[in-house]
Design a protein around this motif. Structure first.
Motif, PDB file in Angstrom:
ATOM      1  N   GLU A 114      40.748  29.120  35.880  1.00 49.27           N
ATOM      2  CA  GLU A 114      41.543  29.256  37.112  1.00 49.27           C
ATOM      3  C   GLU A 114      42.830  30.056  36.920  1.00 49.27           C
ATOM      4  OE1 GLU A 114      42.482  29.223  40.987  1.00 49.27           O
ATOM      5  OE2 GLU A 114      40.579  28.626  40.106  1.00 49.27           O
ATOM      6  N   PRO A 115      43.644  29.792  35.868  1.00 49.21           N
ATOM      7  CA  PRO A 115      44.884  30.584  35.723  1.00 49.21           C
ATOM      8  C   PRO A 115      44.613  32.079  35.570  1.00 49.21           C
ATOM      9  CG  PRO A 115      44.929  28.681  34.258  1.00 49.21           C
ATOM     10  CD  PRO A 115      43.570  28.745  34.864  1.00 49.21           C
ATOM     11  N   VAL A 116      43.530  32.411  34.917  1.00 47.97           N
ATOM     12  CA  VAL A 116      43.188  33.817  34.719  1.00 47.97           C
ATOM     13  C   VAL A 116      42.760  34.437  36.049  1.00 47.97           C
ATOM     14  CG1 VAL A 116      41.603  35.398  33.543  1.00 47.97           C
ATOM     15  CG2 VAL A 116      42.564  33.446  32.315  1.00 47.97           C
ATOM     16  N   ARG A 117      41.996  33.673  36.849  1.00 44.73           N
ATOM     17  CA  ARG A 117      41.577  34.189  38.161  1.00 44.73           C
ATOM     18  C   ARG A 117      42.783  34.413  39.075  1.00 44.73           C
ATOM     19  NH1 ARG A 117      36.802  30.275  38.249  1.00 44.73           N
ATOM     20  NH2 ARG A 117      38.240  28.981  39.409  1.00 44.73           N
ATOM     21  N   GLU A 118      43.773  33.499  39.011  1.00 49.83           N
ATOM     22  CA  GLU A 118      44.979  33.655  39.832  1.00 49.83           C
ATOM     23  C   GLU A 118      45.742  34.916  39.447  1.00 49.83           C
ATOM     24  OE1 GLU A 118      47.314  30.115  39.555  1.00 49.83           O
ATOM     25  OE2 GLU A 118      45.782  28.877  40.522  1.00 49.83           O
ATOM     26  N   LYS A 119      45.876  35.123  38.150  1.00 50.02           N
ATOM     27  CA  LYS A 119      46.581  36.322  37.676  1.00 50.02           C
ATOM     28  C   LYS A 119      45.814  37.580  38.099  1.00 50.02           C
ATOM     29  CE  LYS A 119      49.344  38.132  34.192  1.00 50.02           C
ATOM     30  NZ  LYS A 119      50.650  37.789  33.835  1.00 50.02           N
ATOM     31  N   ALA A 120      44.501  37.523  38.032  1.00 52.03           N
ATOM     32  CA  ALA A 120      43.684  38.664  38.447  1.00 52.03           C
ATOM     33  C   ALA A 120      43.846  38.935  39.943  1.00 52.03           C
ATOM     34  CB  ALA A 120      42.224  38.425  38.107  1.00 52.03           C
ATOM     35  N   ALA A 121      43.976  37.870  40.729  1.00 51.07           N
ATOM     36  CA  ALA A 121      44.168  38.041  42.174  1.00 51.07           C
ATOM     37  C   ALA A 121      45.488  38.748  42.459  1.00 51.07           C
ATOM     38  CB  ALA A 121      44.108  36.694  42.878  1.00 51.07           C
ATOM     39  N   ARG A 122      46.542  38.364  41.717  1.00 48.10           N
ATOM     40  CA  ARG A 122      47.833  39.034  41.900  1.00 48.10           C
ATOM     41  C   ARG A 122      47.723  40.508  41.500  1.00 48.10           C
ATOM     42  NH1 ARG A 122      49.833  34.039  39.912  1.00 48.10           N
ATOM     43  NH2 ARG A 122      50.102  34.896  37.830  1.00 48.10           N
ATOM     44  N   SER A 123      46.986  40.758  40.429  1.00 48.76           N
ATOM     45  CA  SER A 123      46.811  42.148  39.992  1.00 48.76           C
ATOM     46  C   SER A 123      46.020  42.944  41.012  1.00 48.76           C
ATOM     47  CB  SER A 123      46.090  42.187  38.644  1.00 48.76           C
ATOM     48  OG  SER A 123      46.865  41.549  37.659  1.00 48.76           O
ATOM     49  N   ALA A 124      45.035  42.306  41.620  1.00 49.76           N
ATOM     50  CA  ALA A 124      44.237  42.989  42.642  1.00 49.76           C
ATOM     51  C   ALA A 124      45.104  43.352  43.842  1.00 49.76           C
ATOM     52  CB  ALA A 124      43.073  42.109  43.073  1.00 49.76           C
ATOM     53  N   LYS A 125      46.015  42.461  44.195  1.00 58.55           N
ATOM     54  CA  LYS A 125      46.920  42.763  45.305  1.00 58.55           C
ATOM     55  C   LYS A 125      47.788  43.970  44.960  1.00 58.55           C
ATOM     56  CE  LYS A 125      50.567  40.953  48.258  1.00 58.55           C
ATOM     57  NZ  LYS A 125      50.949  42.270  48.571  1.00 58.55           N
ATOM     58  N   ALA A 126      48.297  44.000  43.719  1.00 55.84           N
ATOM     59  CA  ALA A 126      49.110  45.143  43.295  1.00 55.84           C
ATOM     60  C   ALA A 126      48.280  46.423  43.310  1.00 55.84           C
ATOM     61  CB  ALA A 126      49.678  44.897  41.903  1.00 55.84           C
ATOM     62  N   ALA A 127      47.015  46.310  42.917  1.00 59.86           N
ATOM     63  CA  ALA A 127      46.138  47.481  42.938  1.00 59.86           C
ATOM     64  C   ALA A 127      45.914  47.949  44.369  1.00 59.86           C
ATOM     65  CB  ALA A 127      44.806  47.160  42.270  1.00 59.86           C
ATOM     66  N   GLY A 128      45.790  46.992  45.288  1.00 64.04           N
ATOM     67  CA  GLY A 128      45.628  47.364  46.697  1.00 64.04           C
ATOM     68  C   GLY A 128      46.844  48.095  47.223  1.00 64.04           C
ATOM     69  N   ASP A 129      48.003  47.715  46.707  1.00 64.86           N
ATOM     70  CA  ASP A 129      49.227  48.384  47.127  1.00 64.86           C
ATOM     71  C   ASP A 129      49.288  49.818  46.600  1.00 64.86           C
ATOM     72  OD1 ASP A 129      49.932  46.065  48.407  1.00 64.86           O
ATOM     73  OD2 ASP A 129      51.316  45.389  46.837  1.00 64.86           O
ATOM     74  N   ASN A 130      48.593  50.086  45.512  1.00 67.81           N
ATOM     75  CA  ASN A 130      48.545  51.438  44.915  1.00 67.81           C
ATOM     76  C   ASN A 130      47.111  51.962  45.011  1.00 67.81           C
ATOM     77  OD1 ASN A 130      51.301  51.610  43.926  1.00 67.81           O
ATOM     78  ND2 ASN A 130      50.704  49.910  42.628  1.00 67.81           N
ATOM     79  N   ARG A 131      46.608  52.011  46.193  1.00 69.61           N
ATOM     80  CA  ARG A 131      45.208  52.292  46.447  1.00 69.61           C
ATOM     81  C   ARG A 131      44.743  53.663  45.953  1.00 69.61           C
ATOM     82  NH1 ARG A 131      42.481  51.917  52.271  1.00 69.61           N
ATOM     83  NH2 ARG A 131      40.365  51.786  51.527  1.00 69.61           N
ATOM     84  N   ALA A 132      45.569  54.675  46.115  1.00 68.74           N
ATOM     85  CA  ALA A 132      45.148  56.027  45.722  1.00 68.74           C
ATOM     86  C   ALA A 132      44.858  56.092  44.227  1.00 68.74           C
ATOM     87  CB  ALA A 132      46.215  57.045  46.099  1.00 68.74           C
TER      88      ALA A 132
END
Length: 154
Positions: A114-132
């Motif tokens: 679970e902690p790893v999945r949460e961190k990955a979710a935050r990273s995915a959000k950051a990736a969405g913010d830098n979509r290009a």
């Protein structure tokens, strides 16, 4: 009485003499003020420091504007390249890449703590913010996968 300077005429009346004396006093006062300002090292140093700070702030502002402009151009170029890569990929390769990504996602969700999945979710959000940039990376990954599959089939 002393001799007047050669470039000034002598006064014809006491009133003219008073005017000349007053004029000379004003000039002398201005000269003394100018000399005092030149010898005030602390004030001159502060003035120079203020000028240097203003110039540095101006240059920093210009550098920020230029960096933002270059970053915007890089993002636009990355998005353009990613789009071109996606357009050039054959449909079967895109489908295989989507299937592989889906399967990897399922395995990740099943096996990751679970902690790893949460961190990955935050990273995915950051990736969405830098979509290009993400699209450019994904496009490069798809090209790599396509080349690997093509090599394996041969």
């Amino acid at each position: 009485m002393t001799q007047p300077p050669h470039d000034e005429p002598t006064a014809q009346s006491p009133e003219e003499l008073r005017e000349q004396v007053e004029h000379t006093r004003r000039e002398l006062g201005e000269t003394v003020e100018a000399l005092a300002a030149k010898t005030d090292v602390k004030a001159r140093a502060q003035e120079k420091a203020t000028q240097a700070r203003e110039q540095a702030a101006s240059m920093a502002g210009q550098a920020r504007e230029q960096a933002a402009s270059v970053a915007g151009q890089a993002k636009a170029k990355a998005a353009e390249v990613a789009q071109q890569v996606q357009e050039k990929l054959p449909e079967p390769v895109r489908d295989k890449a989507a299937q592989a990504a889906s399967q990897a996602g399922r395995m990740w969700h099943e096996k990751a703590p679970e902690p790893v999945r949460e961190k990955a979710a935050r990273s995915a959000k950051a990736a969405g913010d830098n979509r290009a940039l993400l699209l450019a990376g994904a496009g490069a990954g798809v090209v790599f996968l396509w080349l690997a599959l093509r090599r394996r089939d041969h």
